[in-house]
Every structure is written in structure tokens, then in C-alpha cells.
Design a protein around this motif. Sequence first.
Motif, PDB file in Angstrom:
ATOM      1  N   GLY A 134       0.805  -1.212   0.000  1.00 54.76           N
ATOM      2  CA  GLY A 134       0.000   0.000   0.000  1.00 54.76           C
ATOM      3  C   GLY A 134       0.837   1.261   0.000  1.00 54.76           C
ATOM      4  O   GLY A 134       0.501   2.251  -0.669  1.00 54.76           O
ATOM      5  N   GLN A 137       2.147   1.970  -3.455  1.00 55.63           N
ATOM      6  CA  GLN A 137       1.138   2.574  -4.312  1.00 55.63           C
ATOM      7  C   GLN A 137       0.995   4.068  -4.042  1.00 55.63           C
ATOM      8  O   GLN A 137       0.830   4.863  -4.968  1.00 55.63           O
ATOM      9  CB  GLN A 137      -0.213   1.876  -4.106  1.00 55.63           C
ATOM     10  CG  GLN A 137      -0.290   0.452  -4.651  1.00 55.63           C
ATOM     11  CD  GLN A 137      -0.102   0.391  -6.150  1.00 55.63           C
ATOM     12  OE1 GLN A 137       1.009   0.224  -6.646  1.00 55.63           O
ATOM     13  NE2 GLN A 137      -1.201   0.542  -6.883  1.00 55.63           N
ATOM     14  N   ARG A 138       1.089   4.461  -2.792  1.00 53.76           N
ATOM     15  CA  ARG A 138       0.961   5.880  -2.455  1.00 53.76           C
ATOM     16  C   ARG A 138       2.190   6.660  -2.908  1.00 53.76           C
ATOM     17  O   ARG A 138       2.094   7.827  -3.306  1.00 53.76           O
ATOM     18  CB  ARG A 138       0.704   6.055  -0.966  1.00 53.76           C
ATOM     19  CG  ARG A 138      -0.614   5.435  -0.523  1.00 53.76           C
ATOM     20  CD  ARG A 138      -1.037   5.884   0.849  1.00 53.76           C
ATOM     21  NE  ARG A 138      -1.509   7.264   0.832  1.00 53.76           N
ATOM     22  CZ  ARG A 138      -2.749   7.639   0.516  1.00 53.76           C
ATOM     23  NH1 ARG A 138      -3.649   6.736   0.184  1.00 53.76           N
ATOM     24  NH2 ARG A 138      -3.095   8.907   0.520  1.00 53.76           N
ATOM     25  N   THR A 158      -5.486   0.700  -6.530  1.00 49.52           N
ATOM     26  CA  THR A 158      -5.549   0.225  -5.143  1.00 49.52           C
ATOM     27  C   THR A 158      -5.357  -1.283  -5.039  1.00 49.52           C
ATOM     28  O   THR A 158      -5.715  -1.893  -4.036  1.00 49.52           O
ATOM     29  CB  THR A 158      -6.901   0.594  -4.506  1.00 49.52           C
ATOM     30  OG1 THR A 158      -7.967  -0.043  -5.224  1.00 49.52           O
ATOM     31  CG2 THR A 158      -7.115   2.089  -4.523  1.00 49.52           C
ATOM     32  N   MET A 161      -3.616  -2.498  -1.840  1.00 50.75           N
ATOM     33  CA  MET A 161      -3.972  -1.811  -0.598  1.00 50.75           C
ATOM     34  C   MET A 161      -5.002  -2.591   0.209  1.00 50.75           C
ATOM     35  O   MET A 161      -5.874  -3.264  -0.365  1.00 50.75           O
ATOM     36  CB  MET A 161      -4.531  -0.420  -0.900  1.00 50.75           C
ATOM     37  CG  MET A 161      -3.539   0.529  -1.525  1.00 50.75           C
ATOM     38  SD  MET A 161      -4.266   2.180  -1.746  1.00 50.75           S
ATOM     39  CE  MET A 161      -2.936   3.009  -2.612  1.00 50.75           C
ATOM     40  N   GLY A 165      -6.335   1.467   3.565  1.00 51.36           N
ATOM     41  CA  GLY A 165      -5.532   2.170   2.569  1.00 51.36           C
ATOM     42  C   GLY A 165      -6.359   2.614   1.374  1.00 51.36           C
ATOM     43  O   GLY A 165      -6.174   3.713   0.850  1.00 51.36           O
ATOM     44  N   ARG A 166      -7.287   1.756   0.944  1.00 49.01           N
ATOM     45  CA  ARG A 166      -8.148   2.112  -0.183  1.00 49.01           C
ATOM     46  C   ARG A 166      -9.026   3.302   0.171  1.00 49.01           C
ATOM     47  O   ARG A 166      -9.224   4.209  -0.633  1.00 49.01           O
ATOM     48  CB  ARG A 166      -9.010   0.918  -0.577  1.00 49.01           C
ATOM     49  CG  ARG A 166      -8.253  -0.185  -1.296  1.00 49.01           C
ATOM     50  CD  ARG A 166      -9.108  -1.413  -1.481  1.00 49.01           C
ATOM     51  NE  ARG A 166     -10.320  -1.122  -2.246  1.00 49.01           N
ATOM     52  CZ  ARG A 166     -11.371  -1.935  -2.318  1.00 49.01           C
ATOM     53  NH1 ARG A 166     -11.365  -3.066  -1.627  1.00 49.01           N
ATOM     54  NH2 ARG A 166     -12.415  -1.609  -3.040  1.00 49.01           N
ATOM     55  N   PHE A 169      -6.937   6.376   0.093  1.00 48.02           N
ATOM     56  CA  PHE A 169      -6.561   6.707  -1.281  1.00 48.02           C
ATOM     57  C   PHE A 169      -7.694   7.442  -1.981  1.00 48.02           C
ATOM     58  O   PHE A 169      -7.484   8.468  -2.635  1.00 48.02           O
ATOM     59  CB  PHE A 169      -6.212   5.426  -2.038  1.00 48.02           C
ATOM     60  CG  PHE A 169      -5.763   5.664  -3.457  1.00 48.02           C
ATOM     61  CD1 PHE A 169      -4.435   5.873  -3.745  1.00 48.02           C
ATOM     62  CD2 PHE A 169      -6.683   5.688  -4.498  1.00 48.02           C
ATOM     63  CE1 PHE A 169      -4.010   6.097  -5.047  1.00 48.02           C
ATOM     64  CE2 PHE A 169      -6.280   5.912  -5.802  1.00 48.02           C
ATOM     65  CZ  PHE A 169      -4.943   6.117  -6.076  1.00 48.02           C
ATOM     66  N   TRP A 170      -8.921   6.934  -1.823  1.00 48.01           N
ATOM     67  CA  TRP A 170     -10.034   7.567  -2.530  1.00 48.01           C
ATOM     68  C   TRP A 170     -10.449   8.880  -1.892  1.00 48.01           C
ATOM     69  O   TRP A 170     -10.994   9.759  -2.568  1.00 48.01           O
ATOM     70  CB  TRP A 170     -11.197   6.590  -2.664  1.00 48.01           C
ATOM     71  CG  TRP A 170     -10.843   5.493  -3.614  1.00 48.01           C
ATOM     72  CD1 TRP A 170     -10.721   4.170  -3.351  1.00 48.01           C
ATOM     73  CD2 TRP A 170     -10.492   5.644  -5.001  1.00 48.01           C
ATOM     74  NE1 TRP A 170     -10.321   3.487  -4.472  1.00 48.01           N
ATOM     75  CE2 TRP A 170     -10.175   4.358  -5.493  1.00 48.01           C
ATOM     76  CE3 TRP A 170     -10.423   6.735  -5.862  1.00 48.01           C
ATOM     77  CZ2 TRP A 170      -9.797   4.142  -6.818  1.00 48.01           C
ATOM     78  CZ3 TRP A 170     -10.040   6.516  -7.178  1.00 48.01           C
ATOM     79  CH2 TRP A 170      -9.735   5.235  -7.645  1.00 48.01           C
ATOM     80  N   THR A 187     -10.690  -0.032 -12.932  1.00 44.79           N
ATOM     81  CA  THR A 187     -10.831  -0.849 -11.734  1.00 44.79           C
ATOM     82  C   THR A 187     -11.809  -1.980 -11.982  1.00 44.79           C
ATOM     83  O   THR A 187     -12.645  -1.914 -12.886  1.00 44.79           O
ATOM     84  CB  THR A 187     -11.332   0.001 -10.542  1.00 44.79           C
ATOM     85  OG1 THR A 187     -11.354  -0.797  -9.358  1.00 44.79           O
ATOM     86  CG2 THR A 187     -12.730   0.551 -10.796  1.00 44.79           C
ATOM     87  N   GLU A 192     -15.623   0.915  -5.428  1.00 51.64           N
ATOM     88  CA  GLU A 192     -14.852   2.124  -5.709  1.00 51.64           C
ATOM     89  C   GLU A 192     -15.539   2.968  -6.779  1.00 51.64           C
ATOM     90  O   GLU A 192     -15.675   4.188  -6.649  1.00 51.64           O
ATOM     91  CB  GLU A 192     -13.440   1.752  -6.164  1.00 51.64           C
ATOM     92  CG  GLU A 192     -12.602   1.110  -5.067  1.00 51.64           C
ATOM     93  CD  GLU A 192     -11.194   0.784  -5.523  1.00 51.64           C
ATOM     94  OE1 GLU A 192     -10.380   0.446  -4.652  1.00 51.64           O
ATOM     95  OE2 GLU A 192     -10.908   0.857  -6.738  1.00 51.64           O
TER      96      GLU A 192
END
Length: 300
Positions: A134, A137-138, A158, A161, A165-166, A169-170, A187, A192
Amino acid sequence: MPETPALDVRGLTVRYGDVTAVHDLTLAVPRGETVALLGANGAGKSSVVNAALGLFRPAAGTVRLLGREPTAALQAGGVGAMLQHGGLPSEARVGEVLALVRRRYADPWPLADLAATAGIGGVLGRSVDALSGGQRQRVLLALALAGAPPLLLLDEPTSAMDVEGRQAFWATMRDLAGRGHTVVFATHHLDEADAVADRVVVVDGGRVVADGTAAAIKSRIGGRTVRFRCPGPRDGLSGLPGVTGAGGDGDWVELATSDAEATLRALLAGHDALPDLEVRGASLEQAFLHLTSTADGALR
């Protein structure tokens, strides 16, 4: 004069040998929108993103990013990208990698705000080899944002994640959209797309089979879902008036019905109580399954 779209795809066809991954796909994304490309694995989402980034030459069609060809738009710093299998240089610290990428831009995103926006302020001094999935990804998001691009193209961003974390992120994506960035993300996570996107584009077999808000796509599916807890016997539920399908998980029962009123009357006649009863419209998952299971693949 209409504003130039952030992403303008016309008649895109992508082939890998004898396999057609994307077929005559057309899509225009106005500036400032958050758009989800939704589809199962292999539906063609990543091929659309990769073609938009100029990573290969399509068999047919054109792609314009902010009114420019992909290479020109990327070189001008107008596009930030996160690929599904993006990599980071080993044996380097996060802050060093970020500093290197920021030097590419004449007016990079201020470091403190960039780190806070991407949620990596606590790992700038850490080796990239010590990051969790995760966190990687960030960091990749921070690199995509380094030039403060007006357009972001994200492919399964994501995938590595956890739930927390998801969500974080969103929250970041919603903040970016509020600042005026255009976000296009591929996706297969329906939640999401439902929660984040202004617009959902369903891709199946390399074609667009639906395009609209999540609410509009869900409204294409007639009927309702009746949901309640039922720890006891469930015999006969599928035969109730109006019921077109029965399922559930654990103690929960979910009945798809074309006549919610008739179904509820029958349930109440046969049960003393229906704990946690809910009646809902179709979910995005139900709409997605319906759209992608129709054999002809035509617009519905």
C-alpha cells in the motif's frame, strides 16, 4: 467554442496478435470529471489506459490528452500516470526518488503539500525496498502528481492496498477532483466506482456497454432487492410472488424481486418478524453482471 476534453478516444482498436483487446472504442472525458473504467479482468480497461499513455500504437483510432497526442501531452507534464505494475528504483529512499522526479518539472507540486496529499510524509526517509504494498502505491501516486498534472490516468491503483488504505486513497482522489484535476481510473472494484466516480464506463470484451452515472446504470435493472436476517429455515423463499432470484450470506437473505410489494406481503404472512429488513434498488454489482452477461455486447 466547447472546451477540449481531458481525454478524447475515438475508434480505438487494440490487438495483441490475433486477439482484439479493444474494439472501436470511443470515449470523451470532460475536464474536471472523475471517471471509472469498470470491467472484469481482461475486459480491455488496461489496454485503453496503456494506449492513452502512448505505450503502444493502436491498430486503429486516435487518442488525445488535453488536445495533444499522448507523447506530447506527457512531455509537457500535463498527465500523471499510475500503472498496475509500476516499479520503483531499489536501494533508494523515497525522498530521493521524489526529489529526482520533481526536478523534471519547471513548476513541481510543493514537496510538503505533495507528501501530505499522497499520504507519504512519514516514509520520505525510508528505503523503497522496505515499503509495504500500500505504501508503494501511495509513493507511485506522489510521483504521478509531482508535476501537478491536470489529468491523472490510473490503472487498478488500489490493487495492493488493504481496506483502510483504499479508503484513504479515494479520499485523496476526491480532494484532487475538488481541486479541478481530471481523474480516469480503471478498476474491477465496483464499490470504488460506485462511491468515487462522477461517471462509470462499463467495458466488456473491449467495447463500451454502458456509460453514465452509477445511479443511471443501476436504474437500468428493473426490480428491487429485499434483504433481511433469517437464521432459521429458508424453504420456499425462491417461490414467493415476484421473486426472480434468492441468495444471501450467513444469516442474511437477499431476494431479487420484480414486485417488491407482493414479495413483502407474502413474507409478512409467513414470518412473525423480519429482522433488519431492507428494500433496495439494484446494486451496481447486479447491473454490472447483467450488462456483461448479455451475449451480444450491445449498448443497453
